[in-house]
Scaffold this motif. Sequence first.
Motif, PDB file in Angstrom:
ATOM      1  N   HIS A 194     -35.214  24.006 -24.766  1.00 46.47           N
ATOM      2  CA  HIS A 194     -34.730  24.642 -25.988  1.00 46.47           C
ATOM      3  C   HIS A 194     -33.236  24.936 -25.903  1.00 46.47           C
ATOM      4  O   HIS A 194     -32.527  24.869 -26.900  1.00 46.47           O
ATOM      5  CB  HIS A 194     -35.500  25.942 -26.242  1.00 46.47           C
ATOM      6  CG  HIS A 194     -36.960  25.736 -26.463  1.00 46.47           C
ATOM      7  ND1 HIS A 194     -37.463  25.307 -27.675  1.00 46.47           N
ATOM      8  CD2 HIS A 194     -38.019  25.861 -25.640  1.00 46.47           C
ATOM      9  CE1 HIS A 194     -38.782  25.195 -27.586  1.00 46.47           C
ATOM     10  NE2 HIS A 194     -39.146  25.529 -26.356  1.00 46.47           N
ATOM     11  N   VAL A 195     -32.750  25.245 -24.706  1.00 48.72           N
ATOM     12  CA  VAL A 195     -31.348  25.614 -24.545  1.00 48.72           C
ATOM     13  C   VAL A 195     -30.430  24.402 -24.655  1.00 48.72           C
ATOM     14  O   VAL A 195     -29.252  24.529 -24.992  1.00 48.72           O
ATOM     15  CB  VAL A 195     -31.144  26.326 -23.189  1.00 48.72           C
ATOM     16  CG1 VAL A 195     -29.727  26.843 -23.054  1.00 48.72           C
ATOM     17  CG2 VAL A 195     -32.133  27.474 -23.051  1.00 48.72           C
ATOM     18  N   VAL A 196     -30.957  23.192 -24.376  1.00 51.49           N
ATOM     19  CA  VAL A 196     -30.125  21.997 -24.421  1.00 51.49           C
ATOM     20  C   VAL A 196     -29.795  21.594 -25.853  1.00 51.49           C
ATOM     21  O   VAL A 196     -28.856  20.829 -26.095  1.00 51.49           O
ATOM     22  CB  VAL A 196     -30.811  20.822 -23.676  1.00 51.49           C
ATOM     23  CG1 VAL A 196     -31.875  20.167 -24.538  1.00 51.49           C
ATOM     24  CG2 VAL A 196     -29.789  19.798 -23.207  1.00 51.49           C
ATOM     25  N   LEU A 197     -30.534  22.118 -26.823  1.00 48.48           N
ATOM     26  CA  LEU A 197     -30.353  21.690 -28.215  1.00 48.48           C
ATOM     27  C   LEU A 197     -28.928  21.859 -28.734  1.00 48.48           C
ATOM     28  O   LEU A 197     -28.351  20.919 -29.268  1.00 48.48           O
ATOM     29  CB  LEU A 197     -31.341  22.432 -29.119  1.00 48.48           C
ATOM     30  CG  LEU A 197     -32.809  22.076 -28.939  1.00 48.48           C
ATOM     31  CD1 LEU A 197     -33.678  22.955 -29.830  1.00 48.48           C
ATOM     32  CD2 LEU A 197     -33.037  20.623 -29.264  1.00 48.48           C
ATOM     33  N   PRO A 198     -28.331  23.068 -28.635  1.00 47.97           N
ATOM     34  CA  PRO A 198     -26.974  23.207 -29.179  1.00 47.97           C
ATOM     35  C   PRO A 198     -25.957  22.316 -28.489  1.00 47.97           C
ATOM     36  O   PRO A 198     -25.015  21.838 -29.132  1.00 47.97           O
ATOM     37  CB  PRO A 198     -26.660  24.694 -28.969  1.00 47.97           C
ATOM     38  CG  PRO A 198     -27.619  25.171 -27.945  1.00 47.97           C
ATOM     39  CD  PRO A 198     -28.845  24.344 -28.120  1.00 47.97           C
ATOM     40  N   LEU A 199     -26.112  22.073 -27.188  1.00 46.76           N
ATOM     41  CA  LEU A 199     -25.174  21.199 -26.484  1.00 46.76           C
ATOM     42  C   LEU A 199     -25.288  19.768 -26.978  1.00 46.76           C
ATOM     43  O   LEU A 199     -24.278  19.096 -27.204  1.00 46.76           O
ATOM     44  CB  LEU A 199     -25.432  21.268 -24.980  1.00 46.76           C
ATOM     45  CG  LEU A 199     -25.078  22.581 -24.284  1.00 46.76           C
ATOM     46  CD1 LEU A 199     -25.508  22.541 -22.823  1.00 46.76           C
ATOM     47  CD2 LEU A 199     -23.585  22.859 -24.383  1.00 46.76           C
ATOM     48  N   LEU A 200     -26.512  19.295 -27.156  1.00 48.14           N
ATOM     49  CA  LEU A 200     -26.696  17.938 -27.660  1.00 48.14           C
ATOM     50  C   LEU A 200     -26.233  17.816 -29.107  1.00 48.14           C
ATOM     51  O   LEU A 200     -25.606  16.830 -29.493  1.00 48.14           O
ATOM     52  CB  LEU A 200     -28.169  17.535 -27.552  1.00 48.14           C
ATOM     53  CG  LEU A 200     -28.723  17.348 -26.134  1.00 48.14           C
ATOM     54  CD1 LEU A 200     -30.194  16.951 -26.198  1.00 48.14           C
ATOM     55  CD2 LEU A 200     -27.923  16.298 -25.374  1.00 48.14           C
ATOM     56  N   GLN A 201     -26.533  18.831 -29.893  1.00 42.12           N
ATOM     57  CA  GLN A 201     -26.164  18.787 -31.312  1.00 42.12           C
ATOM     58  C   GLN A 201     -24.649  18.758 -31.482  1.00 42.12           C
ATOM     59  O   GLN A 201     -24.117  18.006 -32.299  1.00 42.12           O
ATOM     60  CB  GLN A 201     -26.769  19.976 -32.051  1.00 42.12           C
ATOM     61  CG  GLN A 201     -26.726  19.838 -33.566  1.00 42.12           C
ATOM     62  CD  GLN A 201     -27.604  20.869 -34.251  1.00 42.12           C
ATOM     63  OE1 GLN A 201     -27.887  21.921 -33.701  1.00 42.12           O
ATOM     64  NE2 GLN A 201     -28.051  20.552 -35.452  1.00 42.12           N
ATOM     65  N   SER A 202     -23.937  19.577 -30.700  1.00 45.13           N
ATOM     66  CA  SER A 202     -22.480  19.597 -30.804  1.00 45.13           C
ATOM     67  C   SER A 202     -21.877  18.304 -30.263  1.00 45.13           C
ATOM     68  O   SER A 202     -20.890  17.791 -30.804  1.00 45.13           O
ATOM     69  CB  SER A 202     -21.908  20.800 -30.051  1.00 45.13           C
ATOM     70  OG  SER A 202     -22.205  20.717 -28.671  1.00 45.13           O
ATOM     71  N   GLY A 203     -22.460  17.753 -29.202  1.00 50.21           N
ATOM     72  CA  GLY A 203     -21.935  16.525 -28.621  1.00 50.21           C
ATOM     73  C   GLY A 203     -22.121  15.324 -29.522  1.00 50.21           C
ATOM     74  O   GLY A 203     -21.332  14.379 -29.470  1.00 50.21           O
TER      75      GLY A 203
END
Length: 420
Positions: free
Chosen positions: A267-276
């Motif tokens: 769940h925590v990886v979502l914002p990093l992937l979304q921004s990337g």
Amino acid sequence: MKTSKSTPDNSAGLVLEVFWRFFLLGWVSFGGPAAHLGYFRREFVTQRAWLDEAHYVRLVALSQFLPGPGSSQVGFAIGLHRAGFWGGWAAFLGFTLPSFFLLLFVALYQPDSTNRFVVEVINSLKLMAVVVVADAVYGMARSFCRSPFTRVLALLTALWMWWFPGLLMQIAALILAGLLGALAFKLKQIVPQSELAQQKKTAQSDDAPASAFKKSAKLGMWVFAGLFVATLLPSLTGLFNSNASESLWILFGHFYQAGSWVFGGGHVVLPLLQSGLQGQVSEDVFLSGYAMAQAVPGPMFTLATYLGAMVWPQAPILGAVTATLGVFLPGLLLVLALNSVWTQSAHRPALASSMTAVNAAVVGLLLAVFVQPVWSSAVHSGLDLLWVVLGLLWLRGYHGSVLWLVGGFIVLGLLTAWLG
């Protein structure tokens, strides 16, 4: 409990055994990271005795301190323990391939995920995850919460995580538990000597693997650091805004950096992937992939499979493989680098006491996760509770197979949809 002796043997037979066992689990491991840890414990500690309970919980604790997918890291470490260097990678491939195939299929063919039968089966499998996690918490509590000190510590850790949720609080709880364990050793009256002796015995049994993995550990750290710098170079050379769809290296770099920085699971990886990947996939596509990653068995980090295929439409399979390797590699390389050092931490009595306390804190963490979100997202009625109780009776009372449990809950979901 007797455990099978672990050796750093890279023989094809052991490596294939590791791959096959994890491949089978990869098809039925629904419910997220906490449930995966329950599956691993039942399969490799309780049933197959590849490692003992104390060693297993130390691996769970290590995964909590490192970035990356926690359950995949624990599986990777089990593979290392069982069959050496190639055993670790066999465990990763076996456990990841089922969800990789399923999410690649979703990316290529976009099946209807709102079908009533699909929805009800997913809801039933969430109930099965409640059963598996409850079984793991109970079994681990019996092993690591045998004294008043460790019982209170586990309960306080769970309360801490309910009151102060978040990754930093989780790491702080484990560190504080370790310090309290060291203090307990100095007092010499709180932690039973039997628990300290078990920690030391387990660590000594891992001496041979630790020596054999020394070169692999150095390799893991060097490769992790080298890829981290190499994938960071685009941002340092003005290519930070380059589209992942323009270069496979940029695509790999986006996912490798996300996997290097994310603590706390899928769940925590979502914002990093979304921004990337901003501007390269629509919000609807991203959320659809996230929903399907939750619905399929196995690690949720395989969301990268779906996103890689969507970002690289000219060769979606190549894009899926590149993104998947990128997001998983950092966490696995760190386990390879640090696993042997971590498993030897119980040699000294003071460290054994600290690890005893950390083990109890891990039980508390799992208890907190069991309540929120595992229980809260799945059990909504008295009938749901009844199915959970029956599942627990099957696992603990009759020592039934997890495969039969999965089949039973799938049938339950299909019947619910048909009757509804």
